[in-house]
Design an enzyme around this catalytic site. Structure first.
Site: not given
Ligand code: FES
Lengths: 131, 395
Positions: B237, B325
């Site tokens: 839908t 990170c």
């Molecule tokens: S993720 Fe790279 S040092 Fe923590």
């Protein structure tokens, strides 16, 4: 941004013991194989105790908090005591780390231990229990 | 504390006019467009109108627009849909190294199923060379998919040239225009692309609204099977409010595109100049000119992106980063790797995406904060200390 504990944020915002000891008694450098970050610890040893400890960190918020926490935990301890500091303890002291940031806690204790081993090697006191 | 959002490609607020246009379709005109009775009438007409507006934004006819719920879905329908759709030349697919994961990950899956995939390299600015494309095409090539512009480094591809190469060899050319649509003029006939993906949330429309242009004569296999919505290519839908929102956002984008883009580019350029001239050791990523008007990507040498991002956030400035990170998968940006950035520089990358909300008045504050945050983190960076030592030795 990961959900960091208050302790992590505190150490990240006000990292203790930053720097590099000029004529260090021991130096330990490690790279994080997971993300490519790095940490360098330098120590000053007196009467078998860690009199001073400093670090430099290229890494995430957790890595910076970890290095700061490790430096606090190590200061004043005997070399044997400092060698007992584990990654798990560091993470616990920081009020825990998010799952995919646990690997960052490995850097801290490893770099410290390397610095201690470096000292022991230079002074011929490297014990069999230390690899 | 004042907040300065410089991460608008992650999410933008709805244009108020878009919200107003959508609102009645949640309550008053809640009918199902497929209904035979009168409740379906207004929603049905609204979809027709929205489809027209989406078409107009890219120079396409309404009936060649397939409505979907995300650019990722459109990209999957384009490639998987085509390869499953019957007429194909062979088992070869060409794309580029800097595509979005909704392209790259499905290519990995297709590879496991036996398809051969060529990922074209890019130069240090992120540009695909049409000659490389020409050389990569063979008898077996069924589809080429190359993005119109890169969402991370902002680089705009020579789409017309690339599409022309595809056309010479009679290979279907799809472009993921998610980052470009609403910001750069796009015309499917002028550029000669056969399929084009766009998403409303990139130009102040609602999240969960997207489309795929499919040139007539191209047969796709549905990736969601069920009812006959979207000519049977996408069952389910219709999300009428989202579609209406996408249509209105497309109309506004078309009417104000040139002005909006030019205005934002002025702020972006000023921000770039200020940062590069006042903060030491910065590195511009992407093409200096051929880039999206609202995009700026800079690497801060010697420091890591998540730490930068957190510190800037504490100062009320929101940006994103290609650092490993900051990624859930702990992998740094494949785009930055493809343009040949060193891992260290990729770690320090910051992505700024602006909107009309940003203005030049904030630039001194942003510059000052980035400068102080960079200095603070460099002070604790082993890479920076190393650099200083080497500089001393050399001096
Ligand atoms: S993720 Fe790279 S040092 Fe923590």
């Amino acid at each position: 941004m990961p959900d960091y504990s208050e302790k992590v944020m505190d150490h990240f915002t006000n990292p203790r013991n930053i720097g590099e000891i000029g004529e260090a008694d021991g130096t330990g450098e490690v790279g994080n194989p997971v993300c490519g970050d790095m940490m360098k610890f330098t120590i000053k040893v007196k009467d078998n105790r860690i009199e001073d400890v400093k670090y430099l960190t290229f890494g995430c918020g957790a890595a910076i908090a970890v290095s700061s926490m490790v430096s606090e935990m190590a200061k004043g301890k005997t070399l044997e005591e400092a060698l007992q500091i584990t990654n798990k303890q560091v993470a616990e002291e920081l009020g825990g780390l998010p799952g995919n940031k646990m690997h960052c806690s490995n850097l801290g204790a490893d770099a410290l231990h390397k610095a201690i081993e470096d000292y022991m090697e230079k002074h011929g006191t490297k014990s069999a229990s230390v690899s | 504390m004042k907040t300065i959002n410089l991460d608008y490609s992650a999410a933008s607020p709805l244009d108020k006019a878009v919200l107003e246009k959508m609102a009645p379709f949640f309550t008053e005109h809640y009918g199902n467009p497929s209904s035979g009775h009168s409740l379906g009438e207004i929603p049905r007409k609204a979809i027709v109108e929205a489809r027209e507006q989406i078409g107009l934004l890219i120079g396409a006819e309404a009936r060649d627009i397939i409505l979907t719920a995300s650019a990722s879905e459109s990209n999957n329908l384009a490639i998987k849909g085509l390869l499953a759709g019957g007429k194909k030349k062979g088992n070869h697919i060409i794309s580029s190294a800097i595509e979005h994961f909704s392209i790259l990950n499905q290519l990995k899956t297709l590879q496991k199923q036996g398809f051969k995939v060529t990922l074209l390299p890019v130069d240090s600015y992120g540009l695909v060379d049409p000659e490389d494309l020409r050389k990569a095409i063979n008898e077996e090539t069924s589809i080429i998919s190359i993005q119109a512009a890169n969402p991370e480094i902002g680089t705009v591809q020579p789409l017309e040239e690339l599409a022309a190469v595809a056309r010479e060899s009679e290979v279907i050319f799809h472009t993921d225009a998610t980052a470009a649509a609403g910001w750069l003029p796009l015309d499917v006939n002028k550029t000669g692309v056969d399929m084009l993906t766009l998403a409303g949330d990139q130009f102040f429309g609602p999240k969960g609204s997207a489309s795929l242009f499919v040139r007539r004569g191209i047969r796709l296999a549905p990736q969601v099977e069920g009812g006959i919505q979207e000519r049977g290519l996408r069952a389910g839908t219709e999300n009428v409010p989202a579609i209406v929102g996408l249509g209105e956002a497309a109309r506004l984008a078309r009417e104000t595109l040139a002005e909006r883009s030019a205005k934002i580019a002025i702020v972006r350029d000023e921000l770039k100049e200020k940062l590069l001239s006042e903060v030491p050791h910065l590195h511009l990523n992407g093409h200096p000119e051929k880039r999206l008007p609202r995009n700026l990507n800079i690497s801060v040498e010697f420091v890591e992106g998540e730490a930068l991002l957190m510190r800037l956030n504490m100062a009320g400035i929101m940006v994103s980063s290609g650092s490993s990170c900051t990624s859930q998968a702990l992998k740094s940006s494949h785009v930055l790797a493809a343009i040949g950035l060193t891992p260290e520089l990729a770690q320090g990358s910051l992505l700024f995406t602006l909107s009309s909300e940003n203005n030049v008045d904030d630039i001194p504050y942003i510059t000052e904060k980035l400068g102080s945050v960079a200095a603070l983190l460099r002070n604790m960076s082993p890479l920076y200390h190393q650099f200083l030592k080497e500089a001393q030795i050399n001096a």
